[in-house]
Design an enzyme around this catalytic site. Structure first.
Site, short mmCIF file in Angstrom:
data_model
loop_
_atom_site.label_atom_id
_atom_site.label_comp_id
_atom_site.label_asym_id
_atom_site.label_seq_id
_atom_site.Cartn_x
_atom_site.Cartn_y
_atom_site.Cartn_z
N HIS A 202 5.20 4.03 1.74
CA HIS A 202 3.97 4.28 2.48
C HIS A 202 3.91 5.74 2.86
CE1 HIS A 202 0.77 3.91 5.44
NE2 HIS A 202 0.48 2.78 4.80
N ASP B 62 1.56 -5.00 1.77
CA ASP B 62 1.22 -5.77 0.57
C ASP B 62 2.41 -6.53 -0.02
OD1 ASP B 62 -1.48 -5.11 0.39
OD2 ASP B 62 -0.99 -3.14 -0.40
#
Ligand code: ACO
Length: 423
Positions: free
Chosen positions: A301, A358
């Site tokens: 991320h 996710d």
């Protein structure tokens, strides 16, 4: 805080420092070019603050996420998606009257114009539901072209409510079934699942565990400050494009596998590993070999450098859903093994790569019976209130300007045109 000092071309410049309510500091370079003639260069913007915003606070080092000051853990545990949507868009938790009115509006506006059903007929049955969602959300601007800003609250309710119906209809299109209309008295999550899974001949009793899991997923996805799709919404909205056009841009930006499309890509990756014999260590070796171009989807991320608080909650929720159903999904076991192996591996440790939102969400969608190509659509529905909140915040800011970055040109210098016969 003291001003920052810049020495450039032998000259000193003072740059003001802006400090947020959580003591985040930003060096204000808005006069930099006028003063120095130079611009900043920050490909992908990891060091660039594009705006001041009072919506979401995110501390990636410490895994903190708060909407309007409220910790994500508390909202995920106890709030409804519709109240979180209101909170994000209007800044405060709704009182009883506001929430009742908001629910009525979402219910009233959840139908789409019957003429729009013809659009569904035009798409091939294989159309990706994200393509349908983006097109249809944009097409809403053809049906509500006027007074978007004069009656903003109604248009906000329209786009929120209709996107869910469009999403469910796009699923019905993909399986060739007749559409099921929304009904009032259901929560946002239950209504969506019912529109997807009921048929004219068979009602669908929405399992409580699915309704609650979807409520939580939608809340966890609802905002994430200046991510790719939200920045896109702000970028498009900055030209004064309509609410609907800006939301459609958010949908398309979300679609890519580096962003919201990763939830689909994670399950595809896990399925591929199983199909190739289940050797996830070999797969991780491929990921670590830069020449392969393969990434561990659902990992990494831009902002989180320790853990993603959303991923923790989703992992727990995945366990809860599967336990409740008495299901064992080999993909969940595989994902957990891969997470454990990656978190103990120097490649991922050095780069501070952790599971993101996710990594486990697809496992829950699978258990619900949501098909793979709908996962990113579910994400988009969750993110919609965040996009709306940012669009509204930007448009209401009297200082808002059109987004227009600059560049450092690296192409050919001036040269003369050569006629075709001389080339
Ligand atoms: N697998 C393997 N290596 C990775 C991964 C990954 N998932 N993510 C980052 N890296 C490596 C990069 O190769 C790079 O290595 P290097 O320094 O040796 O060159 C380093 O980690 C930094 O990666 P960047 O791509 O520079 O990080 P950035 O912040 O630009 O990208 C992103 C973040 C796009 C999320 C990236 O981690 C990624 O591609 N992850 C997989 C896709 C994914 O899960 N996306 C969903 C993100 S969450 C969301 O948007 C909802």
């Amino acid at each position: 805080m003291d001003n920052a000092k810049l020495v450039y071309n032998g000259q000193d410049y003072e740059l003001p420092v802006v400090v947020g309510t959580e003591n985040e500091a930003g060096i204000d370079i808005s006069k930099l070019r006028a003063q120095t003639g130079a611009i900043t260069l920050d490909p992908g913007y990891p060091n660039t603050g594009s705006c001041l915003s009072a919506i979401t606070y995110l501390d990636g080092e410490n895994g903190i996420l708060r909407y309007r000051g409220y910790p994500i853990e508390q909202l995920a545990e106890s709030a409804t998606f519709t109240e979180v949507a209101w909170l994000l868009i209007y800044g405060e938790l709704p009182n009883k009257a506001q929430l009742g009115d908001w629910r009525r509006q979402l219910s009233k506006h959840s139908f789409i114009h019957e003429d729009m059903l013809k659009f569904f007929e035009g798409f091939p049955i294989t159309a990706h539901p994200m393509a349908i969602l983006a097109s249809m959300v944009c097409a809403l601007s053809a049906y509500y072209p006027e007074n978007v800003e004069e009656d903003l609250q109604t248009n906000i309710a329209r786009v929120m409510a209709k996107a869910k119906t469009i999403a469910a209809f796009s699923y019905k299109k993909s399986v060739g079934e007749p559409v099921i209309y929304p009904i009032s008295g259901y929560t946002y999550s239950a209504n969506l699942l019912r529109m997807m899974f009921a048929t004219p001949s068979e009602p669908y009793e929405v399992p409580k565990v699915f309704e609650d899991a979807l409520r939580m997923l939608l809340i966890l996805h609802a905002d994430h400050e200046q991510n790719c799709s939200t920045s896109t919404v702000r970028m498009v909205g900055s030209s004064q494009a309509s609410l609907y056009a800006s939301m459609a841009a958010g949908v398309t930006a979300l679609w890519g596998p580096r962003h919201g499309g990763a939830n689909q890509a994670v399950i595809e990756m896990l399925e591929q590993i199983v199909a190739e014999g289940g050797d996830y260590k070999k797969f991780l070796d491929r990921v670590k070999n830069k020449d392969s171009g393969v990434r561990l989807m659902g990992f990494g991320h831009r902002v989180y450098r320790n853990f993603d608080p959303r991923a923790k909650l989703i992992k727990k929720q995945a366990d809860k859903v599967l336990n409740h159903l008495g299901l064992q999904d080999p993909l969940l076991d595989l994902a957990k093994n891969m997470e454990e192996a990656a978190l103990a591996d120097d490649y991922f440790i050095e780069r501070k790569l952790y599971p993101n939102v996710d990594f486990y969400s697809g496992i829950i969608y699978r258990a619900m019976g949501v098909p793979l190509n709908m996962y990113t659509v579910m994400f988009a529905l969750g993110r919609l209130p965040g996009w709306i909140a940012h669009w509204k915040e930007m448009r209401e800011d009297p200082q808002n300007k059109i987004y227009r970055p600059r560049q450092i040109y690296t192409g050919a210098t001036q040269r003369d045109f050569v006629p075709l016969e001389e080339r």
